[in-house]
Design a protein around this motif. Structure first.
Motif, PDB file in Angstrom:
ATOM      1  N   ALA A 102     -27.324 -40.797 -45.187  1.00  0.00           N
ATOM      2  CA  ALA A 102     -27.146 -41.897 -46.134  1.00  0.00           C
ATOM      3  C   ALA A 102     -26.122 -42.898 -45.610  1.00  0.00           C
ATOM      4  O   ALA A 102     -25.157 -42.526 -44.935  1.00  0.00           O
ATOM      5  CB  ALA A 102     -26.695 -41.352 -47.487  1.00  0.00           C
ATOM      6  N   ILE A 103     -26.357 -44.151 -45.917  1.00  0.00           N
ATOM      7  CA  ILE A 103     -25.406 -45.219 -45.603  1.00  0.00           C
ATOM      8  C   ILE A 103     -25.117 -45.978 -46.884  1.00  0.00           C
ATOM      9  O   ILE A 103     -26.042 -46.417 -47.576  1.00  0.00           O
ATOM     10  CB  ILE A 103     -25.966 -46.182 -44.541  1.00  0.00           C
ATOM     11  N   VAL A 104     -23.850 -46.119 -47.213  1.00  0.00           N
ATOM     12  CA  VAL A 104     -23.448 -46.931 -48.359  1.00  0.00           C
ATOM     13  C   VAL A 104     -23.187 -48.339 -47.834  1.00  0.00           C
ATOM     14  O   VAL A 104     -22.244 -48.565 -47.075  1.00  0.00           O
ATOM     15  CB  VAL A 104     -22.186 -46.364 -49.044  1.00  0.00           C
ATOM     16  N   ASN A 105     -24.022 -49.266 -48.230  1.00  0.00           N
ATOM     17  CA  ASN A 105     -23.921 -50.630 -47.725  1.00  0.00           C
ATOM     18  C   ASN A 105     -22.923 -51.450 -48.535  1.00  0.00           C
ATOM     19  O   ASN A 105     -23.242 -52.499 -49.113  1.00  0.00           O
ATOM     20  CB  ASN A 105     -25.299 -51.284 -47.727  1.00  0.00           C
ATOM     21  N   CYS A 106     -21.724 -50.950 -48.582  1.00  0.00           N
ATOM     22  CA  CYS A 106     -20.589 -51.617 -49.225  1.00  0.00           C
ATOM     23  C   CYS A 106     -19.330 -51.023 -48.609  1.00  0.00           C
ATOM     24  O   CYS A 106     -19.284 -49.822 -48.345  1.00  0.00           O
ATOM     25  CB  CYS A 106     -20.602 -51.405 -50.741  1.00  0.00           C
ATOM     26  N   ASN A 107     -18.324 -51.848 -48.354  1.00  0.00           N
ATOM     27  CA  ASN A 107     -17.105 -51.335 -47.726  1.00  0.00           C
ATOM     28  C   ASN A 107     -15.857 -51.791 -48.458  1.00  0.00           C
ATOM     29  O   ASN A 107     -14.770 -51.797 -47.900  1.00  0.00           O
ATOM     30  CB  ASN A 107     -17.048 -51.777 -46.265  1.00  0.00           C
ATOM     31  N   ALA A 108     -16.017 -52.141 -49.740  1.00  0.00           N
ATOM     32  CA  ALA A 108     -14.903 -52.727 -50.481  1.00  0.00           C
ATOM     33  C   ALA A 108     -14.230 -51.726 -51.416  1.00  0.00           C
ATOM     34  O   ALA A 108     -14.807 -51.337 -52.435  1.00  0.00           O
ATOM     35  CB  ALA A 108     -15.393 -53.922 -51.285  1.00  0.00           C
ATOM     36  N   PRO A 109     -13.007 -51.295 -51.098  1.00  0.00           N
ATOM     37  CA  PRO A 109     -12.248 -50.486 -52.057  1.00  0.00           C
ATOM     38  C   PRO A 109     -11.834 -51.369 -53.232  1.00  0.00           C
ATOM     39  O   PRO A 109     -12.011 -52.593 -53.203  1.00  0.00           O
ATOM     40  CB  PRO A 109     -11.039 -50.027 -51.238  1.00  0.00           C
ATOM     41  N   LEU A 110     -11.295 -50.775 -54.248  1.00  0.00           N
ATOM     42  CA  LEU A 110     -10.939 -51.533 -55.448  1.00  0.00           C
ATOM     43  C   LEU A 110     -10.023 -52.717 -55.137  1.00  0.00           C
ATOM     44  O   LEU A 110     -10.153 -53.789 -55.733  1.00  0.00           O
ATOM     45  CB  LEU A 110     -10.261 -50.610 -56.467  1.00  0.00           C
ATOM     46  N   SER A 111      -9.107 -52.533 -54.196  1.00  0.00           N
ATOM     47  CA  SER A 111      -8.146 -53.583 -53.888  1.00  0.00           C
ATOM     48  C   SER A 111      -8.783 -54.829 -53.287  1.00  0.00           C
ATOM     49  O   SER A 111      -8.195 -55.913 -53.294  1.00  0.00           O
ATOM     50  CB  SER A 111      -7.072 -53.046 -52.932  1.00  0.00           C
ATOM     51  N   SER A 112      -9.996 -54.692 -52.743  1.00  0.00           N
ATOM     52  CA  SER A 112     -10.658 -55.832 -52.101  1.00  0.00           C
ATOM     53  C   SER A 112     -11.609 -56.576 -53.038  1.00  0.00           C
ATOM     54  O   SER A 112     -12.108 -57.642 -52.693  1.00  0.00           O
ATOM     55  CB  SER A 112     -11.461 -55.358 -50.884  1.00  0.00           C
ATOM     56  N   ARG A 113     -11.855 -56.004 -54.206  1.00  0.00           N
ATOM     57  CA  ARG A 113     -12.815 -56.614 -55.127  1.00  0.00           C
ATOM     58  C   ARG A 113     -12.118 -57.620 -56.033  1.00  0.00           C
ATOM     59  O   ARG A 113     -11.157 -57.288 -56.727  1.00  0.00           O
ATOM     60  CB  ARG A 113     -13.505 -55.538 -55.963  1.00  0.00           C
ATOM     61  N   LEU A 114     -12.632 -58.818 -56.024  1.00  0.00           N
ATOM     62  CA  LEU A 114     -12.034 -59.892 -56.808  1.00  0.00           C
ATOM     63  C   LEU A 114     -12.823 -60.082 -58.099  1.00  0.00           C
ATOM     64  O   LEU A 114     -14.023 -59.844 -58.158  1.00  0.00           O
ATOM     65  CB  LEU A 114     -12.030 -61.186 -55.985  1.00  0.00           C
ATOM     66  N   GLY A 115     -12.136 -60.506 -59.128  1.00  0.00           N
ATOM     67  CA  GLY A 115     -12.804 -60.755 -60.401  1.00  0.00           C
ATOM     68  C   GLY A 115     -13.284 -59.509 -61.097  1.00  0.00           C
ATOM     69  O   GLY A 115     -14.275 -59.523 -61.832  1.00  0.00           O
ATOM     70  N   ARG A 116     -12.612 -58.387 -60.886  1.00  0.00           N
ATOM     71  CA  ARG A 116     -13.003 -57.137 -61.530  1.00  0.00           C
ATOM     72  C   ARG A 116     -12.352 -57.032 -62.898  1.00  0.00           C
ATOM     73  O   ARG A 116     -11.158 -57.281 -63.060  1.00  0.00           O
ATOM     74  CB  ARG A 116     -12.594 -55.949 -60.656  1.00  0.00           C
ATOM     75  N   THR A 117     -13.134 -56.652 -63.925  1.00  0.00           N
ATOM     76  CA  THR A 117     -12.618 -56.517 -65.289  1.00  0.00           C
ATOM     77  C   THR A 117     -12.579 -55.054 -65.692  1.00  0.00           C
ATOM     78  O   THR A 117     -13.259 -54.212 -65.097  1.00  0.00           O
ATOM     79  CB  THR A 117     -13.498 -57.298 -66.282  1.00  0.00           C
ATOM     80  N   GLN A 118     -11.802 -54.752 -66.713  1.00  0.00           N
ATOM     81  CA  GLN A 118     -11.704 -53.372 -67.184  1.00  0.00           C
ATOM     82  C   GLN A 118     -12.974 -53.003 -67.938  1.00  0.00           C
ATOM     83  O   GLN A 118     -13.379 -53.692 -68.869  1.00  0.00           O
ATOM     84  CB  GLN A 118     -10.482 -53.197 -68.099  1.00  0.00           C
ATOM     85  N   TYR A 119     -13.582 -51.923 -67.528  1.00  0.00           N
ATOM     86  CA  TYR A 119     -14.829 -51.471 -68.148  1.00  0.00           C
ATOM     87  C   TYR A 119     -14.525 -50.244 -68.997  1.00  0.00           C
ATOM     88  O   TYR A 119     -14.062 -49.224 -68.498  1.00  0.00           O
ATOM     89  CB  TYR A 119     -15.862 -51.144 -67.069  1.00  0.00           C
ATOM     90  N   MET A 120     -14.827 -50.320 -70.298  1.00  0.00           N
ATOM     91  CA  MET A 120     -14.473 -49.248 -71.241  1.00  0.00           C
ATOM     92  C   MET A 120     -15.691 -48.434 -71.676  1.00  0.00           C
ATOM     93  O   MET A 120     -15.561 -47.543 -72.502  1.00  0.00           O
ATOM     94  CB  MET A 120     -13.802 -49.865 -72.471  1.00  0.00           C
ATOM     95  N   GLY A 121     -16.863 -48.741 -71.155  1.00  0.00           N
ATOM     96  CA  GLY A 121     -18.068 -48.030 -71.569  1.00  0.00           C
ATOM     97  C   GLY A 121     -18.223 -46.691 -70.873  1.00  0.00           C
ATOM     98  O   GLY A 121     -17.288 -46.167 -70.258  1.00  0.00           O
TER      99      GLY A 121
END
Length: 272
Positions: A102-121
């Protein structure tokens, strides 16, 4: 009273004998003979029933091999030894056995993600996918671990909000790809122990991609200029895994060094 009970018991016994005879006759009458080769192939398979071969289970794959002449090298769990055993049974060539992972085609840890909101669901990727604005990048890993729950081999984990593959355990069964709501996990052939991967799925134009993630591919073509392994399509770089070999390693390293956002990585299990 005792006579009545005796008669009832005798009747039940007679009925049981009759039904046993009928069932035995029906079993012989309607029994479907199984092709000996199917049984042999099924016995050669590992019995994992993981679906990595594209069939529901090992029995279905065994039938397909014998009845439809499908390739004998599709079992990701059994690998080369299994393919060789089945090839001997079928009297065919094994063909090219390439390990699948398997290959995960994403390399962004939380610190690199911009515009992230708190998800309570509900803390599941499938649920978060239904909510607009969970994070600015609509292509990236959500990080709630649906893939982790689906994996029967403990081969994928969430670290700093990002799904990461343990290549010593991953057998390429594809369970993780089926549950990822964003479709960013793929199963690829590893012709070498490690292969270069553009770990990004963002197809937005450079300005929008950079606004969503610090590690996003911006389609700048720097990697493609450094190596013909890489091509750009829909603002996103892709690596040709089929064309990668150890001889192409230095080219891949140059492409990695040229990438302005650092989204190209080597993935796989290095030889110890």
């Amino acid at each position: 009273m005792m006579i009545s009970l005796g008669i009832a018991g005798a009747s039940m016994l007679v009925m049981a004998i009759i039904f046993s005879y009928v069932l035995g006759w029906a079993n012989k009458k309607f029994m479907v003979e199984v092709e000996p080769k199917i049984e042999a192939v099924r016995d050669a398979l590992p019995g994992a029933n993981c679906g990595g071969c594209g069939y529901i289970g090992c029995s279905d794959y065994a039938v397909a091999i014998v009845a439809d002449n499908v390739p004998v090298n599709k079992c990701t769990v059994g690998g080369e030894a299994c393919a060789k055993a089945i090839a001997d049974i079928m009297g065919v060539e094994v063909g090219d056995v390439v390990p699948l992972h398997a290959i995960v085609n994403c390399n962004a840890p939380l610190s690199s993600r911009l515009g992230r909101t708190q998800y309570m669901g509900e803390q599941r990727c499938a649920s978060a996918q239904q909510v607009a604005g969970v994070q600015a990048c609509t292509f990236g890993c959500l990080g709630y671990g649906d893939c982790v729950l689906a994996c029967n081999y403990d081969a994928i984990h969430i670290l700093d909000g990002l799904a990461r593959v343990d290549y010593k355990k991953c057998i390429g069964c594809g369970a993780c790809t089926k549950v990822c709501p964003r479709g960013i996990i793929s199963i690829e052939g590893f012709r070498e122990d490690i292969i270069p991967v553009v770990a990004c799925s963002n197809k937005d134009k450079a300005k929008d991609a950079k606004a969503a993630c610090e590690n996003a591919c911006v389609g700048c073509k720097a990697c493609a200029k450094a190596s013909d392994l890489f091509t750009i399509s829909d603002n996103l770089s892709k690596c040709s895994y089929d064309n990668y070999s150890a001889q192409k390693h230095e080219e891949a390293v140059k492409a990695m060094e040229k990438c302005p956002t650092g989204c190209i990585h080597f993935m796989g299990a290095p030889v110890e």
